[in-house]
Write a protein that holds these residues in place. Structure first.
Motif, PDB file in Angstrom:
ATOM      1  N   LYS A   1     -10.532   3.687  -3.332  1.00  0.00           N
ATOM      2  CA  LYS A   1     -10.818   4.371  -2.058  1.00  0.00           C
ATOM      3  C   LYS A   1      -9.538   4.898  -1.411  1.00  0.00           C
ATOM      4  CE  LYS A   1     -12.770   0.587  -0.530  1.00  0.00           C
ATOM      5  NZ  LYS A   1     -12.881  -0.183  -1.781  1.00  0.00           N
ATOM      6  N   THR A   2      -8.574   4.012  -1.316  1.00  0.00           N
ATOM      7  CA  THR A   2      -7.347   4.391  -0.628  1.00  0.00           C
ATOM      8  C   THR A   2      -6.609   5.493  -1.381  1.00  0.00           C
ATOM      9  OG1 THR A   2      -7.213   2.166   0.242  1.00  0.00           O
ATOM     10  CG2 THR A   2      -5.206   3.477   0.333  1.00  0.00           C
ATOM     11  N   VAL A   3      -6.608   5.397  -2.703  1.00  0.00           N
ATOM     12  CA  VAL A   3      -5.921   6.437  -3.471  1.00  0.00           C
ATOM     13  C   VAL A   3      -6.584   7.792  -3.232  1.00  0.00           C
ATOM     14  CG1 VAL A   3      -5.310   7.229  -5.787  1.00  0.00           C
ATOM     15  CG2 VAL A   3      -5.038   4.828  -5.200  1.00  0.00           C
TER      16      VAL A   3
ATOM     17  N   ALA B   1     -10.486   7.787   7.667  1.00  0.00           N
ATOM     18  CA  ALA B   1     -10.523   6.441   8.225  1.00  0.00           C
ATOM     19  C   ALA B   1     -10.685   5.451   7.083  1.00  0.00           C
ATOM     20  CB  ALA B   1     -11.680   6.308   9.211  1.00  0.00           C
ATOM     21  N   ASP B   2      -9.662   4.628   6.889  1.00  0.00           N
ATOM     22  CA  ASP B   2      -9.657   3.662   5.792  1.00  0.00           C
ATOM     23  C   ASP B   2      -9.405   2.287   6.410  1.00  0.00           C
ATOM     24  OD1 ASP B   2      -9.536   2.490   3.295  1.00  0.00           O
ATOM     25  OD2 ASP B   2      -7.511   3.174   2.837  1.00  0.00           O
ATOM     26  N   SER B   3     -10.414   1.464   6.601  1.00  0.00           N
ATOM     27  CA  SER B   3     -11.777   1.574   6.150  1.00  0.00           C
ATOM     28  C   SER B   3     -12.727   1.372   7.331  1.00  0.00           C
ATOM     29  CB  SER B   3     -11.993   0.494   5.090  1.00  0.00           C
ATOM     30  OG  SER B   3     -13.313   0.091   4.980  1.00  0.00           O
TER      31      SER B   3
ATOM     32  N   GLY C   1      -7.471  -1.606   9.774  1.00  0.00           N
ATOM     33  CA  GLY C   1      -7.708  -2.935   9.223  1.00  0.00           C
ATOM     34  C   GLY C   1      -7.405  -3.044   7.742  1.00  0.00           C
ATOM     35  N   GLU C   2      -6.474  -2.233   7.236  1.00  0.00           N
ATOM     36  CA  GLU C   2      -6.113  -2.345   5.823  1.00  0.00           C
ATOM     37  C   GLU C   2      -4.661  -2.819   5.689  1.00  0.00           C
ATOM     38  OE1 GLU C   2      -8.137  -1.719   2.870  1.00  0.00           O
ATOM     39  OE2 GLU C   2      -9.665  -2.114   4.367  1.00  0.00           O
ATOM     40  N   ARG C   3      -4.059  -2.580   4.513  1.00  0.00           N
ATOM     41  CA  ARG C   3      -2.758  -3.181   4.205  1.00  0.00           C
ATOM     42  C   ARG C   3      -1.566  -2.489   4.867  1.00  0.00           C
ATOM     43  NH1 ARG C   3      -5.947  -2.500   0.028  1.00  0.00           N
ATOM     44  NH2 ARG C   3      -6.668  -4.325  -1.108  1.00  0.00           N
ATOM     45  N   GLY C   4      -0.594  -3.316   5.252  1.00  0.00           N
ATOM     46  CA  GLY C   4       0.635  -2.778   5.806  1.00  0.00           C
ATOM     47  C   GLY C   4       1.377  -1.921   4.795  1.00  0.00           C
ATOM     48  N   ASN C   5       1.424  -2.379   3.550  1.00  0.00           N
ATOM     49  CA  ASN C   5       2.187  -1.639   2.547  1.00  0.00           C
ATOM     50  C   ASN C   5       1.619  -0.250   2.284  1.00  0.00           C
ATOM     51  OD1 ASN C   5       4.339  -3.299   1.949  1.00  0.00           O
ATOM     52  ND2 ASN C   5       3.172  -4.522   0.474  1.00  0.00           N
ATOM     53  N   GLU C   6       0.320  -0.092   2.484  1.00  0.00           N
ATOM     54  CA  GLU C   6      -0.260   1.241   2.263  1.00  0.00           C
ATOM     55  C   GLU C   6       0.224   2.230   3.317  1.00  0.00           C
ATOM     56  OE1 GLU C   6      -4.319  -0.296   0.029  1.00  0.00           O
ATOM     57  OE2 GLU C   6      -4.441   0.326   2.115  1.00  0.00           O
ATOM     58  N   MET C   7       0.458   1.714   4.511  1.00  0.00           N
ATOM     59  CA  MET C   7       1.003   2.558   5.570  1.00  0.00           C
ATOM     60  C   MET C   7       2.443   2.931   5.230  1.00  0.00           C
ATOM     61  SD  MET C   7      -1.303   3.002   7.770  1.00  0.00           S
ATOM     62  CE  MET C   7      -2.556   2.971   6.527  1.00  0.00           C
TER      63      MET C   7
HETATM   64 MG   LIG Z   1      -7.999   0.499   0.013  1.00  0.00          MG
END
Ligand SMILES: [Mg+2]
Ligand SMILES: Nc1ncnc2c1ncn2[C@@H]1O[C@H](COP(=O)(O)OP(=O)(O)OP(=O)(O)O)[C@@H](O)[C@H]1O
Lengths: 460, 614
Positions: free
Chosen positions: B240-242, B330-332, B262-268
């Motif tokens: 999803k994020t990709v 919007a993820d997620s 509400g997802e991962r810090g590293n993705e930001m």
């Molecule tokens: Mg994701």
């Protein structure tokens, strides 16, 4: 401020105490619960209104009575005293020394709930950690600052694998050693003892901090234990510039403790009785991993959980997978066939793989090779399944080659010794070697010049 | 401090605080809670009691602590400086917070959304004496090299421009004075807008233009329209994020709003570190120059997570109002719904399905309704759009759960991700059999003008081949591949080529990450031409194995790595495929001898039937 004492407990339900006529209590405040026999347990404030306070006891509430339980509010949240001297020490699940050593003379006292890392302050994890385990390094590599859980099931050798990873982990080309923070929640004495001995044997104990909540320790204490461990880890990583590997085991018992509190509070449950905020709660633990721009240290997390009924869709592994950066899944089937480590590589995943490997980090062919091994193994396994239904003869010649490949792959690549520390070069060479079992034109995920270079090399 | 009239806390339960004695509290008013003045919002009123959701950790708060009214609703600041910002869920700038507070987020930080010190060059468009109405453009500010920020007359305002002053300004400066029926009104460089109220527009139209994402399975099979809505449900790790990141990177939108909810810090961090390095294929500038990022990660307070999607969509509306096409990710959305559930639980509301509040569906619908293609306010009747793509994280990947179901009721495009595909490393793992787009028809019409007449045809052929493959796979599973006729095997091979050589797209490969629509068309044409020409050869009696093993297929497989500048190579390769298959057919010596007449006829009929759907 003088600490007031209350004798006004009105209800005791499971781990919860309702205290009335309290003044000035704060949400999240640390509480001392004095038992009728004089012993003292800890607790914290879950909910507070004008005259009522709901306290969760970390100690088993057996023996408490409404009339003679004394409650003291400490005016602060639960804290962990830290200094460099925590290294080499063993604590209980609430941070009290249990190794017979002296109390810690603290440099600082840290709120165990910590604060969220500002996303803007994070640095992306990109240093490959060589664990010496081919199934991890080759296919699902661990990266410094990653949170990579092990999804296991009862009876599988997750402890041995975790110990092996802790023992062997090293970042290529660097001398620094990891310090290990170990948080045990609800595991047996034997398992815990195994880890302590492991760390002793390899002298890793001097750079380790252990927090032990065992199966016979109070279940509620488990809610605090991982927070203790992570607070210690943050101190070591960001105050003392160390690279820290945190092993938390078993997260399933942690979640069960949370469920118990939630049930006692009569909250509306989410799936399978677990509280609706389980995701958020777990995230406040798992997100305490990572790297920070400009900081020398880092926190890498390997939480271990046992999947109830081997079910990956159970809320505990499911929500964990939604938070962590991949997962290493252990397979009962491989274990039955005596493959150690029984890593089921196909559903396993390291999301930070692409950033951690390749030219200058491991080797230029690493990514393509791992994709090739993945797809070949997947195809081989499919072929084998087909053969089970339709018989070997239903397979095409190619499918037979793939089936054979998948067997060898499990036997040679996945399977290895518990004390065998393979270099990444060895792992990659092994991969190339196995690909020789397949027709060249089927190797579509690796480049022609890589075949020439590395396949040849491994022929020499 | 001046004696402000304040209320007082009577209860604290997690992110929910109940206060009493607030002067005339109103629903959704913003309040400041406790001695460190944490931000909170009133979400329920019962008699004297006001329930407040607090956007920060509530540890240490207790009964008796003060609660201060602010008199306003939770609002965002709209003006120059939004682009390139990184905000938390309630528009606090995370970069500046780090500067002042350090690496960890502490509580009670008050910081405006727009930098007060920064100076901007304001170029008036309107002149003194002009009559202006709401939405009219007063002037512009070059916010980034690609974004011309248009300062508009705020909604509800209109009249004669009394004065307007170009030149260097800070956001707090007044740039124009408008004389209205109610007297003179000063218009500054920024306006505040309550996040829970949709910004007004003139009217909505149905979306028509394609939002090109550069992702083949999306653009060709299940396309999205500018102003449309889409959802991506999928189990963890399915991609999803990709996909969301890929859209944020490559979509042909003017403005990107990415909400990490509400997802991962590293993705930001990934976005923060990568976007400045990546060049937007449309503008030639770094991607950051058109992006606003909202990062309320999973470990940040849940109430602020609930607010983050509204903060995001309000900023999106502001740029839409200027006449831009905005893409919002919007993820997620599931994490947003969970925040809603948690607060609802603390309010002790009657739970609906799986503990979600009964109003989950209405809230979701209202959020997606803020998407759309609209004629904006302003006398020039410009148009703008907001496209919303929400990821959904169903527990256990089970699509029957409430959030997925409520979402599917409102969105028009569904990209269903599947872990089975992800395990096989088929990415993007969008299942082509269950996904759909209700914009397809409208968008296909434009392909014949913009791309080629037969694009639509090609697409539907590809879909039928994939459909047939699914049916044939059943047979193979039961009886084995030998049971298939050569014609059927060719269908399987063609489908495989569609999957592997067209649909599979590596988001991490420099070239493959993005395909223009033209490249998508040419690539699909190449793959389908092989299927078609091979069928002809087969009819001529060629050996299926010779077709399957033809060396050209390797080049078809690597065709996706052809650069955008070299697309003629794809056409050339398609030509080669036609010739090669002819040769294969011609190379068959006396096919009558190999295949008895009647058998050949039967086989031909059979093949025909399979390709009928073509
Ligand atoms: Mg994701
Ligand atoms: N298009 C792609 N190309 C290459 N790899 C991909 C692609 N899409 C996904 N992946 C792989 O799958 C992994 C998981 O993807 P992603 O993080 O987007 O999952 P997700 O659905 O967002 O999961 P979660 O719900 O846990 O956030 C990625 O780290 C990457 O390895």
């Amino acid at each position: 401020m003088a600490i007031k004492e209350y004798l006004t407990v009105r209800e005791i339900v499971g781990p919860l105490l309702l205290v009335e006529e309290v003044e000035g209590a704060k949400y999240g405040e640390l509480v001392e619960v004095q038992f009728p026999d004089g012993s003292i347990g800890m607790g914290n404030v879950l909910e507070v209104s004008t005259d009522k306070v709901l306290v969760q006891s970390f100690e088993d509430t057996r023996g408490l009575s409404i009339g003679s339980t004394r409650i003291r509010f400490k005016g602060r949240a639960m804290e962990l005293p830290v200094s460099r001297d925590i290294l080499g020490r063993v604590f209980d699940g609430l941070g009290n020394p249990i190794d017979g050593g002296p109390e810690i003379i603290p440099d600082r006292r840290l709120d165990i709930n910590g604060n969220p890392i500002n996303p803007y302050a994070r640095d992306y994890p990109s240093d490959f950690i060589q664990t010496g385990v081919s199934a991890i390094d080759g296919l699902n590599p661990l990266v410094r600052g990653q949170k990579l859980p092990v999804f296991s099931a009862s009876g599988l050798p997750h402890s041995r694998l975790a110990a092996q990873v802790a023992r062997q982990s090293a970042v290529l080309g660097r001398e620094e050693e990891f310090s290990v923070v170990f948080g045990a929640m609800g595991i047996t004495f034997e398992e815990a003892d195994y880890f302590i001995n492991e760390f002793r044997k390899t002298a890793a104990i001097e750079r380790s901090v252990l927090f032990m909540n065992l199966a016979n320790d109070p279940a509620m204490e488990r809610i605090a234990t991982p927070r203790m461990a992570l607070t210690a880890a943050e101190y070591l990583a960001f105050d003392l510039d160390m690279h820290v590997l945190v092993i938390l085991t078993d997260m399933t018992y942690y979640c069960e403790a949370l469920r118990e509190v939630s049930a006692a509070r009569k909250e509306v449950p989410g799936r399978r009785g677990y509280p609706g905020y389980l995701y958020t709660d777990l995230a406040t633990l798992y997100e305490r991993a990572g790297r920070i721009k400009g900081a020398k240290g880092s926190i890498t997390q390997i939480p271990i959980l046992t999947m109830p009924e081997d079910d990956k869709t159970h809320p505990i592994p499911d929500l964990t997978g939604y938070i962590t950066e991949g997962q290493i899944i252990l397979s009962r089937e491989l274990h039955r066939r005596a493959v150690y480590p029984p890593i089921d590589v196909l559903p396993s995943l390291s999301r930070l793989k692409e950033k951690g490997i390749g030219e200058g980090k491991t080797r230029e062919d690493h990514s393509n090779l791992s994709n090739q091994l993945f797809s070949a193994y997947a195809r081989g396994k499919e072929a084998k399944e087909l053969a089970v239904i339709l018989g070997e003869s239903a397979l095409t010649e190619e499918d037979k080659q793939f089936a054979r490949f998948s067997e060898e792959f499990e036997e040679q690549f996945i399977k290895q010794g518990e004390f065998e520390n393979r270099t990444i070069d060895f792992t990659l060479a092994l991969g190339w070697d196995l690909l020789k079992l397949l027709p060249r034109q089927e190797l579509k995920r690796v480049k022609q010049d890589q075949i020439e270079r590395y396949m040849k090399q491994s022929e020499e | 401090m001046v004696a402000e009239q304040s209320g007082e806390i009577v209860k604290v339960a997690g992110p929910l605080v109940i206060a009493r004695g607030l002067p005339d509290p109103r629903m959704y008013d913003l309040v400041r809670v406790g001695p460190s003045r944490l931000m909170g919002e009133i979400i329920e009123l019962r008699g004297e009691n006001a329930s407040v959701q607090v956007y920060e950790e509530t540890g240490g708060l207790g009964p008796g602590d003060p609660v201060f009214p602010t008199g306003g609703a939770l609002s965002v600041e709209l003006g120059p400086g939004l682009i390139e910002s990184v905000y938390d869920g309630v528009q606090r700038p995370l970069d500046l917070i780090r500067e002042s507070e350090g690496n960890f987020i502490t509580r009670g930080v008050e910081m405006p959304g727009l930098d007060r010190a920064r100076e901007w060059e304001f170029v008036p468009v309107a002149a003194e004496g002009d009559q202006v109405e709401e939405g009219d453009i007063l002037g512009t500010v070059q916010e980034t090299p690609v974004v011309e920020h248009r300062l508009m007359v705020p909604p509800g305002l209109g009249g004669r421009v009394e004065s307007i002053s170009g030149g260097t300004h800070r956001v707090t400066d007044t740039v124009a004075v408008i004389s209205t029926e109610r007297g003179d009104v000063e218009v500054g460089m920024f306006q505040s807008w309550p996040v829970r109220r949709a910004r007004p527009y003139r009217d909505k139209r149905s979306p028509r233009r394609q939002l090109v994402t550069g992702q083949r399975v999306i653009d060709t099979l299940f396309p999205l329209a500018m102003g449309g809505t889409a959802c991506i449900p999928g189990p963890f790790g399915s991609g999803k994020t990709v996909v969301q990141h890929a859209i944020a990177k490559w979509a042909n939108a003017d403005i990107i709003l990415f909400i990490g909810c509400g997802e991962r810090g590293n993705e930001m961090t990934d976005v923060l570190l990568e976007f400045p390095e990546l060049i937007d294929p449309y503008s030639g500038e770094p991607l950051t120059k058109r992006t606003v990022l909202i990062a309320n990660t999973s470990n940040m307070p849940v109430a602020a997570r609930e607010a983050s999607v509204y903060t995001g969509v309000t900023i999106a509306e502001y740029y839409r109002d200027m006449g831009y096409n905005v893409a919002l990710q919007a993820d997620s959305t599931s994490r947003w719904a969970e925040a809603l559930r948690e607060i609802s639980g603390r309010l002790e509301e009657m739970p609906g399905e799986e503990g979600y509040p009964a109003y989950l569906g209405t809230r979701l619908a209202a959020f997606y309704e803020r998407a759309g293609y609209a004629t904006c306010l302003g006398s020039d009747k410009r148009t703008g759009s907001i496209t919303v793509v929400g990821s959904v994280s169903p527990p256990g990947g089970d699509l029957s759960e409430p959030v997925t179901q409520a979402t599917l009721r409102v969105v028009k495009v569904f990209w269903g991700l599947e872990d089975r595909l992800a395990f096989r490393r088929h990415f993007p793992a969008i299942n082509w059999l269950i996904s759909y787009s209700q914009y397809l028809e409208e968008i296909e019409k434009r392909w014949s003008e913009d791309i080629n007449d037969d694009f639509k045809q090609m697409r539907s052929e590809a879909m039928s081949v994939l459909q047939r493959e699914a049916e044939l796979e059943e047979i193979v599973r039961l009886i084995g591949v030998e049971a298939l006729s050569p014609g059927e095997r060719l269908v399987m091979e063609t489908a495989k080529s569609v999957r592997e050589d067209f649909l599979q797209q590596n988001a991490f490969d420099e070239i493959d990450a993005y395909s223009s629509l033209r490249k998508q068309y040419l690539l699909l044409k190449l793959v389908m031409t092989f299927g078609l020409e091979a069928r002809k050869a087969l009819e001529e009696g060629a050996d299926i194995l010779e077709i399957i093993r033809h060396p050209l297929r390797e080049r078809i497989a690597s065709a996706k790595y052809v650069r955008e500048d070299d697309l003629e190579e794809l056409e050339a390769l398609t030509g080669e495929v036609v010739r090669a298959m002819k040769q294969v057919a011609e190379g068959v010596p006396g096919r009558e001898a190999v295949v008895p007449d009647s058998a050949a006829k039967k086989e031909r009929e059979r093949v025909e039937k399979i390709f009928e759907t073509y």
